[in-house]
Design an enzyme around this catalytic site. Structure first.
Site, PDB file in Angstrom:
ATOM      1  N   LYS A  71       0.864  -1.185   0.000  1.00 41.40           N
ATOM      2  CA  LYS A  71       0.000   0.000   0.000  1.00 41.40           C
ATOM      3  C   LYS A  71       0.897   1.230   0.000  1.00 41.40           C
ATOM      4  O   LYS A  71       2.047   1.165   0.457  1.00 41.40           O
ATOM      5  CB  LYS A  71      -0.848  -0.012   1.278  1.00 41.40           C
ATOM      6  CG  LYS A  71      -2.040   0.899   1.253  1.00 41.40           C
ATOM      7  CD  LYS A  71      -3.294   0.196   0.775  1.00 41.40           C
ATOM      8  CE  LYS A  71      -4.458   1.147   0.691  1.00 41.40           C
ATOM      9  NZ  LYS A  71      -5.681   0.532   0.214  1.00 41.40           N
ATOM     10  N   GLY A  78     -25.163   2.771   3.713  1.00 42.37           N
ATOM     11  CA  GLY A  78     -24.267   3.358   2.702  1.00 42.37           C
ATOM     12  C   GLY A  78     -24.695   2.922   1.311  1.00 42.37           C
ATOM     13  O   GLY A  78     -24.625   1.734   0.983  1.00 42.37           O
ATOM     14  N   GLY A 122     -23.485   4.096  -1.715  1.00 52.12           N
ATOM     15  CA  GLY A 122     -22.539   4.640  -2.694  1.00 52.12           C
ATOM     16  C   GLY A 122     -22.331   3.656  -3.832  1.00 52.12           C
ATOM     17  O   GLY A 122     -23.232   2.884  -4.178  1.00 52.12           O
ATOM     18  N   VAL A 166     -20.666   0.799  -4.187  1.00 46.37           N
ATOM     19  CA  VAL A 166     -20.901  -0.633  -3.910  1.00 46.37           C
ATOM     20  C   VAL A 166     -22.294  -0.845  -3.322  1.00 46.37           C
ATOM     21  O   VAL A 166     -23.028  -1.739  -3.760  1.00 46.37           O
ATOM     22  CB  VAL A 166     -19.834  -1.198  -2.946  1.00 46.37           C
ATOM     23  CG1 VAL A 166     -20.086  -2.672  -2.692  1.00 46.37           C
ATOM     24  CG2 VAL A 166     -18.433  -0.992  -3.503  1.00 46.37           C
TER      25      VAL A 166
HETATM   26  P1  NAD Z   1     -18.538   5.348  -1.863  1.00 48.50           P
HETATM   27  O1  NAD Z   1     -17.802   6.532  -1.364  1.00 48.50           O
HETATM   28  O2  NAD Z   1     -18.966   5.292  -3.284  1.00 48.50           O
HETATM   29  O3  NAD Z   1     -19.865   5.133  -0.969  1.00 48.50           O
HETATM   30  C1  NAD Z   1     -19.889   5.213   0.408  1.00 48.50           C
HETATM   31  C2  NAD Z   1     -21.256   5.742   0.785  1.00 48.50           C
HETATM   32  O4  NAD Z   1     -21.390   5.670   2.197  1.00 48.50           O
HETATM   33  C3  NAD Z   1     -21.469   7.199   0.378  1.00 48.50           C
HETATM   34  O5  NAD Z   1     -22.677   7.340  -0.347  1.00 48.50           O
HETATM   35  C4  NAD Z   1     -21.506   7.940   1.710  1.00 48.50           C
HETATM   36  O6  NAD Z   1     -22.348   9.074   1.677  1.00 48.50           O
HETATM   37  C5  NAD Z   1     -22.025   6.850   2.632  1.00 48.50           C
HETATM   38  N1  NAD Z   1     -21.727   7.042   4.040  1.00 48.50           N
HETATM   39  C6  NAD Z   1     -20.603   7.527   4.600  1.00 48.50           C
HETATM   40  N2  NAD Z   1     -20.717   7.544   5.937  1.00 48.50           N
HETATM   41  C7  NAD Z   1     -21.949   7.022   6.220  1.00 48.50           C
HETATM   42  C8  NAD Z   1     -22.652   6.787   7.432  1.00 48.50           C
HETATM   43  N3  NAD Z   1     -22.115   7.050   8.626  1.00 48.50           N
HETATM   44  N4  NAD Z   1     -23.882   6.243   7.354  1.00 48.50           N
HETATM   45  C9  NAD Z   1     -24.437   5.974   6.149  1.00 48.50           C
HETATM   46  N5  NAD Z   1     -23.812   6.198   4.976  1.00 48.50           N
HETATM   47  C10 NAD Z   1     -22.580   6.705   5.009  1.00 48.50           C
HETATM   48  O7  NAD Z   1     -17.645   4.104  -1.481  1.00 48.50           O
HETATM   49  P2  NAD Z   1     -17.736   2.627  -2.065  1.00 48.50           P
HETATM   50  O8  NAD Z   1     -16.742   2.484  -3.149  1.00 48.50           O
HETATM   51  O9  NAD Z   1     -19.158   2.277  -2.307  1.00 48.50           O
HETATM   52  O10 NAD Z   1     -17.192   1.780  -0.827  1.00 48.50           O
HETATM   53  C11 NAD Z   1     -17.997   1.525   0.307  1.00 48.50           C
HETATM   54  C12 NAD Z   1     -17.194   0.776   1.343  1.00 48.50           C
HETATM   55  O11 NAD Z   1     -16.719  -0.447   0.783  1.00 48.50           O
HETATM   56  C13 NAD Z   1     -15.946   1.519   1.837  1.00 48.50           C
HETATM   57  O12 NAD Z   1     -15.732   1.184   3.177  1.00 48.50           O
HETATM   58  C14 NAD Z   1     -14.849   0.937   0.960  1.00 48.50           C
HETATM   59  O13 NAD Z   1     -13.588   1.034   1.593  1.00 48.50           O
HETATM   60  C15 NAD Z   1     -15.300  -0.507   0.858  1.00 48.50           C
HETATM   61  N6  NAD Z   1     -14.800  -1.191  -0.329  1.00 48.50           N
HETATM   62  C16 NAD Z   1     -15.090  -0.722  -1.577  1.00 48.50           C
HETATM   63  C17 NAD Z   1     -14.614  -1.407  -2.686  1.00 48.50           C
HETATM   64  C18 NAD Z   1     -14.933  -0.947  -4.083  1.00 48.50           C
HETATM   65  O14 NAD Z   1     -14.788  -1.738  -5.024  1.00 48.50           O
HETATM   66  N7  NAD Z   1     -15.369   0.287  -4.283  1.00 48.50           N
HETATM   67  C19 NAD Z   1     -13.843  -2.567  -2.519  1.00 48.50           C
HETATM   68  C20 NAD Z   1     -13.581  -3.038  -1.217  1.00 48.50           C
HETATM   69  C21 NAD Z   1     -14.070  -2.337  -0.133  1.00 48.50           C
END
Ligand code: NAD
Length: 346
Positions: A80, A179, A181, A183
């Site tokens: 990382k 959440g 977002g 995913v």
């Molecule tokens: P993203 O930023 O697209 O979405 C995250 C969402 O969570 C946002 O809409 C945000 O407004 C919301 N959020 C933040 N704090 C919150 C809270 N306290 N309560 C409710 N909603 C809240 O991120 P993502 O890419 O969808 O990733 C989501 C999670 O999955 C993260 O923890 C990320 O590290 C993990 N992750 C993502 C991937 C990937 O492929 N994108 C892979 C592995 C792990």
């Protein structure tokens, strides 16, 4: 900072501090292990109050990447990079400075996206080094990882439900998604298509509106963890499962994408004591890593191989839940032990 003693403690292979005088770039690259292959891991650009915080973050994150790759059966190690914000104003020059540092590691570290990085940044890294992945599909890369992460979460959820004695394959189940977002929204779409009832929350009104249009019922952020549901899917932020929140949960399964869902190791035991099946986050959310790391396969990116590896998350979790049931250890402990054994064997 006793860097070397911390490296020894956490089993790191190499830590590289980067300072580029011309651009002001300050970064740390940590290679936890190359035992199973090149260490693929994101570059995180973040405002760290102290250099020691950046070091703590990069050591923890790179170790976690080793275990995620090992559990997913990937030919990858763990590494990382963290960049201490602000990133140089001349973005391209800053990316090139970072790329030279990545390149100097000769492939022991392969950079990809994390917080503060996008596909355009990977393209700039690629102007200097081939050891960066996560290019857009138009550029011959693997594209957005989120749909693959969501597919893995759905596969893992099925395994977790089975471990909780439920073979219904989502029809008629209630799932709470925290959440919505990239995913979370993709998980919601898949659950609704499979016949589940979805309750969802997000701190962003826009994200809530999109989830509602897809058929989810929106509930408050302060109540999402208290809903009586079959599955809770944390897809927002980490550290949401602690002594206080676990006591209030009304679900049989916790299975979601967020990284570091357990606030402490003891919270894995707390979930088990309440009879809640927990899908370890670094196993169930490996779909994104599986997708992006496929770019370094000698034969090039192969969507079918990615699909098969993501689907295998289900059987990996079946094995973990079976061993947890047999030994009385928590699923998180079993997953970690399996990952460490694979890294040690490599
Ligand atoms: P993203 O930023 O697209 O979405 C995250 C969402 O969570 C946002 O809409 C945000 O407004 C919301 N959020 C933040 N704090 C919150 C809270 N306290 N309560 C409710 N909603 C809240 O991120 P993502 O890419 O969808 O990733 C989501 C999670 O999955 C993260 O923890 C990320 O590290 C993990 N992750 C993502 C991937 C990937 O492929 N994108 C892979 C592995 C792990």
């Amino acid at each position: 900072m006793a860097v070397i003693s911390r490296m020894v403690e956490q089993g790191h292979q190499q830590v590289c501090h980067v300072w580029d005088a011309a651009t002001g770039l300050r970064a740390i690259i940590a290679v936890h292990s190359n035992a199973l292959g090149p260490g693929v891991g994101g570059v995180r650009i973040r405002d760290y109050a102290y250099e020691a915080d950046a070091l703590t973050d990069v050591l923890r994150l790179s170790e976690a990447m080793s275990y995620k790759a090992a559990c997913a059966g990937l030919p990858c190690g763990g590494a990382k990079a963290v960049v201490m914000a602000p990133f140089p104003a001349d973005r391209r020059a800053g990316m090139h400075a970072l790329a030279r540092a990545v390149d100097s590691l000769g492939g022991r570290y392969v950079a990809t996206e994390d917080m503060g990085m996008g596909e355009a940044d990977i393209a700039m890294l690629n102007e200097v080094t081939r050891h960066a992945v996560g290019r857009s599909i138009a550029d011959g890369g693997s594209g957005d990882p989120s749909p693959y992460t969501a597919d893995g979460v759905i596969a893992g959820m099925r395994a977790a439900l089975r471990a909780a004695g439920d073979d219904s394959n989502f029809a008629g189940l209630r799932v709470a998604v925290q959440g919505c977002g990239s995913v979370g929204f993709a998980v919601i779409e898949r659950l609704i298509a499979a016949g589940a009832e979805v309750l969802a929350s997000d701190i962003s009104q826009q994200a809530c509106d999109r989830a509602a249009r897809a058929g989810a019922t929106i509930v408050g952020n302060d109540t999402i963890l208290d809903q009586a549901v079959d599955v809770l899917a944390p897809c927002g932020v980490g550290a949401i499962l602690d002594e206080r929140t676990i006591g209030k949960l009304k679900c049989r399964v916790v299975a979601g994408a967020a990284n570091n869902q357990l606030a402490t190791d003891a919270d894995g035991t707390r979930l088990a004591e309440r009879g809640i099946v927990y899908a370890p986050d670094f196993v169930i959310n490996a779909g994104g890593l599986i997708n992006v790391s496929d770019e370094i396969e000698p034969s090039g990116y192969d969507a079918q191989r990615v699909h098969e590896r993501v689907a295998a998350i289900e059987t990996t979790l079946d094995t973990i839940f079976a061993e947890a049931a047999q030994t009385g250890n928590t699923s998180a402990m079993v997953a970690l032990a399996q990952a460490r054994a694979r890294v040690a064997a490599g």
